[in-house]
Design an enzyme around this catalytic site. Structure first.
Site: not given
Ligand SMILES: Cc1cc2nc3c(=O)[nH]c(=O)nc-3n(C[C@H](O)[C@H](O)[C@H](O)COP(=O)(O)O)c2cc1C
Length: 381
Positions: A23, A76-78, A105, A128, A154, A163, A250, A274, A277, A309, A328
């Site tokens: 995930y 932001p990451t959920g 998020s 969202y 977003t 996915r 975003k 994103h 993703r 990275r 992220g």
């Protein structure tokens, strides 16, 4: 401390059950957009100047009205609680210690009030929008009252991307027991122990504003099935009335939409797919950055994300016209690998790498980074 961000990724892969790592990591479908996000950075080479005085190096900059210790923010990451208990709080604290803004998020697993209580740092909210607009309005009202100053709308998730790994792993909340899942969990006792001790992740923020029960199934349904699929550019006027601070869109993926955001009076945009993703084979944000920066100039702030990275990646994005990058997965690798200390280490590695890069490049201030500092090894499409 491990040597670099990808070492934390390797460690995170060992520490997390497969379904959680997939995930965190996985891109949509065949992972083409995700892979291109990272490989684009490898396609850019530096054009260093030597015999320049590099005894002093300044990485500080201003992003959306806030001071930032370098041109990067924690994006932001959920569902972060899947990687470590109280993850949003640890991420926000580490960002503050590193002098970076943190974006929480809508799908956070900590209450925005709890994150604010845990840090006096710069906090921003990612939004969202659900069909029932009162949910977003309630969320924004809570955030504003708690000192969140910038809103990130977003726009690349009207529906969830395809996915395959999540389908393969049966990753649906709440988790349903299967032989595969039990084997996966049994080989990660540390993670299981932490989850049992603190309770599994819940979409707490959304639950409060959507009046959803403390039941992850109901919360996940609000997040995905009740997403407003009819949201358009016209709705930005509603957002302006509802939010008193700066607004950033975003998920912009082309020049035409960047111009639309500018025409709507937005304060900034994030060129983003994103993290690869959502839409498979979406444009690579770094590749569209020069065109967007040339066309929009300084009329609004341009941020970019996907595939950062290394500290040198931050320098490359800034050279091509980004005010800052959003981080992220990188901080999440740190969190999953070594908990709160891992996030601090990842942020400090990125900073140290950026500083070394600027010294070796002969451009020791962020403002000195311009298009002359880099060139593409191939002509971007
Ligand atoms: C696990 C995970 C969860 C994410 N959740 C959100 C989210 O809730 N809202 C959002 O706007 N973006 C979300 N994103 C996208 C990130 O904000 C960012 O655009 C992307 O991760 C950048 O690419 P990178 O991971 O390669 O740095 C998520 C990304 C990841 C990896």
């Amino acid at each position: 401390m491990l040597p670099n961000v990808m070492d934390y990724r390797r460690r995170a892969r060992k520490r997390l059950p497969r379904l959680a790592f997939d995930y965190l990591e996985g891109g949509a479908e065949d992972g083409i957009a995700m892979a291109r996000n990272a490989s684009a950075y490898a396609e850019l080479e530096f054009r260093p100047d030597v015999l320049v005085d590099v005894s002093e190096c300044r990485l500080e900059t201003q992003v959306l009205g806030a001071a930032s210790a370098m041109p990067a923010i924690v994006g932001p990451t959920g569902l972060n609680g899947l990687f470590w208990p109280e993850a949003d709080i640890h991420l926000a604290r580490a960002a503050h210690e590193a002098g970076l803004p943190f974006v929480l998020s809508t799908a956070s697993t900590s209450l925005l009030e709890a994150v604010r209580a845990a840090t006096s740092g710069e906090l921003w909210l990612q939004l969202y929008v659900q069909r029932d607009r009162r949910i977003a309005e309630h969320l924004m009202d809570r955030a504003w009252r708690n000192g969140y100053t910038v809103l990130f709308l977003t726009v690349d998730v009207p529906v969830h991307g395809n996915r395959d790994h999540d389908k393969r792993n049966g990753f649906k909340l709440p988790l349903r027991p299967s032989r595969r899942l039990l084997l996966d969990l049994a080989s990660h006792p540390g993670w299981c122990w932490r989850m049992l001790r603190h309770g599994g992740p819940q979409l707490k923020n959304l639950a409060v504003s959507a009046n959803a029960r403390e039941n992850i199934t109901e919360q996940a349904a609000v997040l995905s099935r009740q997403m407003d699929l009819a949201l358009t550019w016209e709705d930005l006027a509603w957002l302006r009335r509802a939010w008193r601070g700066r607004i950033v869109v975003k998920g912009i993926q082309g020049l035409a939409d960047a111009r639309r955001a500018q025409a709507c009076g937005m304060d900034g945009i994030v060129l983003s797919n994103h993290g690869g993703r959502q839409l498979e084979s979406a444009p690579c944000p770094l590749e569209i950055l020069p065109e967007v920066a040339a066309s929009l100039g300084r009329s609004l702030e341009i941020l970019v994300d996907g595939g950062v990275r290394r500290g040198s990646d931050i320098a490359k994005a800034a050279a091509l016209g980004a005010r800052a990058v959003l981080l992220g997965r990188a901080p999440l690798y740190g969190l999953a690998a070594r908990g709160p200390v891992g996030v601090r280490e990842v942020l400090s590695i990125l900073r140290a790498e950026l500083e070394t890069t600027l010294r070796l490049l002969g451009r020791c201030r962020v403002e000195a980074l311009d298009a002359g500092a880099v060139r593409w090894r191939r002509t971007p499409p």
